[in-house]
Design an enzyme around this catalytic site. Structure first.
Site, PDB file in Angstrom:
ATOM      1  N   ASP A   1     104.549 -15.423 -44.713  1.00 50.66           N
ATOM      2  CA  ASP A   1     103.702 -16.107 -45.678  1.00 50.66           C
ATOM      3  C   ASP A   1     102.393 -15.334 -45.843  1.00 50.66           C
ATOM      4  OD1 ASP A   1     103.110 -18.611 -47.256  1.00 50.66           O
ATOM      5  OD2 ASP A   1     101.465 -18.717 -45.809  1.00 50.66           O
TER       6      ASP A   1
ATOM      7  N   GLU B   1     105.158 -12.219 -48.771  1.00 55.64           N
ATOM      8  CA  GLU B   1     104.364 -12.298 -49.997  1.00 55.64           C
ATOM      9  C   GLU B   1     103.333 -11.169 -49.958  1.00 55.64           C
ATOM     10  OE1 GLU B   1     103.880 -16.800 -51.388  1.00 55.64           O
ATOM     11  OE2 GLU B   1     103.139 -16.474 -49.354  1.00 55.64           O
TER      12      GLU B   1
END
Length: 658
Positions: free
Chosen positions: A343, A372
């Site tokens: 994340d 990400e």
């Protein structure tokens, strides 16, 4: 004063140097003794507290810890402490430490258990499903509760780890053809109160810590929901997904049962990890053990907020880096995890990510790592040293999501009402080509016309995640409704299938949101991180309402699996075999030529038509077999044609081969 500050900094550096071999094994249990270790400042003088029961109301003893020459605190307690509980107290509040492996309800106390007893039968024979290249993966992202909680699911263990051990769930995934499950955060997180999951369990345990004649107050047992991006204990499974969060071994055993069942079905499991921030600062285990060490601060002394969640961790700090490496290794070794999705990877520094990749390679190089490639705000660390998407070429064998192909297909993340290729709007063709190629350099792609990126950022196509929707956005059908006013159901289905055709015929690693195969809707909610089940749950009745949708997804995945031309896995091979064909605005056409990747089909042509008009496309003259047209796929072929020009229906894909 300045000398004192410099001396303190030097002392910390020396202590960190001594602590480099510290492995965060904070609790080592044997029937004869239990050893406790803690990385904490020399000045903190932590106390170890042992409890008979969970809840810090039945203290057995308090133990002084000793600071050793290696730079950490240690205590050894003789006797069998199995099934007892513990905390550390450094003066900032009691905590199970930063690397608890078992905890009680809501993760406030660490639990002392024999981890071998949590292994399901046959665990020692559990094997990771074989995947030769990341290009062979088909990733299915799911939230435990979304997937199984609906009464329509037919799954007994609704919202639990055990849901993914049931025949109904396993058969659905196998029939669809996915071979990797990305589960949203499944560690112990803070936003769901585990005492309010099951009323019977609550009443059973509520009397344990109350005097005779005193009755517990009943809390609200309304369903709770959260995606789980609010970490508390990073290395323990979340209790609300277990059948008994009060029993520390239960969540661990059931998580392993889930992994084991998926592995037996040939499905890998990828864990969503959120090392970039904690639930909060004041109450975090990091802050309670070593204040301010694990967090970045701005020059004015305030906490940096690159995560958008009120804080960001400092991955560049030696012991935070070691924590992340040891945590990833622990999930692999103890839980047999097959991959990790980071994340907000753009919050972490490049060196840490590369060290994680190196450590994982020593265990199994086929374990997939992606994340990400952005942050949610400005980080208090040099941008050029962060794991941003633009720096993926500095992180070999680590992948990032491509927002280029995502937004070129359906429109920008920042405006739900604005469409793109699927809405029939021209101008996004080059961005889609960039995604089709896997975000690598390709001589036919004009990077000046690509959205977001003006330079290729992947060294290999397997460093790009190809997708059109995921959990933290509108699902695909809702986005189509929001961006195309008056869209009909037939048009919605056509565009849904067209979008996924672009994703699954790309050279990147394909990724889909759970429920898209059954035309999922979240009723227009963009950020449903704490929305109720009525918004987030899958409606399994849609499989009967829209059988054509599931069949198309299934056959599209099968097409990719059966034909290596769609998953070459090498930039050199992509540039050799992938050729873009001239086509009008609103369309993208490409050819995979000369038995690409050893494919049995000599030349494969894929044409994507996002416009509302049929279009004629020139192709090399040959005898072709049509395998995809009119929203249907048949690898055996619908018909034969000899042509140097083909007609492609509006809002659809055409795939032919010779």
């Amino acid at each position: 004063m300045r000398k004192l500050v410099l001396l303190a900094a030097l002392t910390l550096a020396i202590n960190l140097s001594k602590a480099q071999d510290f492995r965060f094994d904070e609790v080592t249990y044997t029937p004869e003794k239990t050893t406790f270790r803690l990385f904490a400042p020399k000045s903190s003088k932590p106390r170890l507290r042992i409890y008979q029961k969970d809840g810090m109301s039945s203290r057995m003893k308090a133990v002084k810890m000793k600071y050793n020459q290696q730079g950490y605190w240690q205590a050894e307690v003789k006797g069998n402490l199995k099934d007892k509980f513990y905390t550390f107290d450094c003066g900032k509040g009691e905590t199970p430490g930063v690397f608890a492996k078992a905890v009680g309800i809501n993760g406030k106390c660490g639990a002392i258990i024999d981890m071998k007893e949590t292994n399901p039968e046959g665990w020692e024979h559990d094997k990771r499903p074989v995947v030769k290249s990341p290009a062979d993966l088909v990733i299915y992202e799911m939230h435990h509760r979304d997937f199984s909680v609906s009464p329509t699911s037919g799954i007994e263990n609704k919202g639990k780890f055990l849901a993914l051990t049931e025949e109904k769930a396993i058969n659905h995934l196998k029939t669809l053809g996915v071979n990797a499950i990305h589960i949203l955060p499944s560690y112990d997180y803070g936003s769901v109160d585990e005492t309010r999951i099951d009323e019977d369990l609550y009443m059973q345990h509520a009397y344990e810590n109350l005097p005779a004649g005193v009755f517990p107050a009943k809390p609200d047992f309304s369903p709770q929901y959260n995606w789980g991006y609010d970490p508390v204990n990073y290395n323990v499974p979340e209790g609300s997904y277990s059948t008994d969060p009060y029993e520390p071994a239960c969540r661990i055993r059931e998580f392993k049962q889930m992994v084991q069942a998926l592995h037996k079905a040939g499905i890998r499991i990828i864990l969503d990890v959120v090392y970039n921030h904690t639930y909060d600062i004041e109450h975090s285990n990091f802050q309670k053990t070593y204040p301010d060490y694990y967090y970045r601060k701005n020059t004015d002394g305030t906490y940096s907020n690159g995560s958008g969640c009120g804080n960001e961790t400092a991955s560049e700090q030696p012991m935070m880096r070691r924590f992340m490496i040891e945590s990833v290794k622990y999930w692999i070794n103890e839980y047999h995890i097959d991959g990790f999705r980071f994340d907000l990877m753009g919050v972490h520094d490049i060196e840490t990510m590369n060290q994680i990749r190196k450590a994982v390679d020593e265990i199994d190089p086929t374990i997939f790592i992606y994340g990400e490639g952005w942050s949610a705000g400005t980080c208090a660390y040099p941008q050029e040293k962060l794991g941003m998407k633009a720096h993926i070429n500095q992180m070999p064998r680590i992948a990032a999501f491509s927002d280029e192909i995502r937004d070129a297909l359906r429109g920008p993340f920042s405006d739900d009402t604005k469409g793109a290729f699927l809405a029939g709007l021209p101008g996004e063709e080059e961005s889609i080509k960039f995604g089709i190629a896997g975000a690598i350099s390709h001589p036919q792609i004009d990077m000046s016309k690509v959205n977001y990126s003006k330079e290729p950022w992947a060294n290999e196509p397997t460093q790009m995640i190809s997708y059109v929707s995921c959990h933290d956005d509108m699902c695909l059908t809702d986005r189509l409704r929001a961006s195309i006013p008056g869209i009909t159901e037939d048009e919605l289905i056509r565009l849904d299938l067209l979008a996924q055709t672009a994703v699954f015929t790309s050279q990147g690693v394909p990724f889909m949101l759970s429920g898209e195969e059954m035309l999922r809707t979240k009723k227009g909610v963009h950020n449903s991180f704490e929305s109720p089940d009525s918004i987030n749950q899958l409606d399994w009745n849609n499989l009967k309402r829209y059988p054509k949708v599931f069949e198309y997804y299934q056959k599209l995945i099968q097409l990719r699996r059966n034909h290596p031309a769609f998953r070459l896995g090498s930039a050199q091979l992509v540039r050799k075999h992938l050729e873009f064909l001239p086509s009008p605005a609103g369309t993208v056409a490409f050819r995979l030529k000369n038995h690409a990747g050893g494919d049995t089909w000599k030349n494969i042509i894929v044409i994507l038509n996002g416009s509302r008009k049929s279009c004629a496309i020139n192709v090399p003259e040959s005898n072709y077999t049509v395998v995809c047209e009119d929203d249907c796929i048949n690898e055996e072929g619908f018909n034969q044609l000899t042509a140097n020009e083909v007609e492609v229906a509006p809002q659809s894909a055409l795939i032919i081969h010779d």
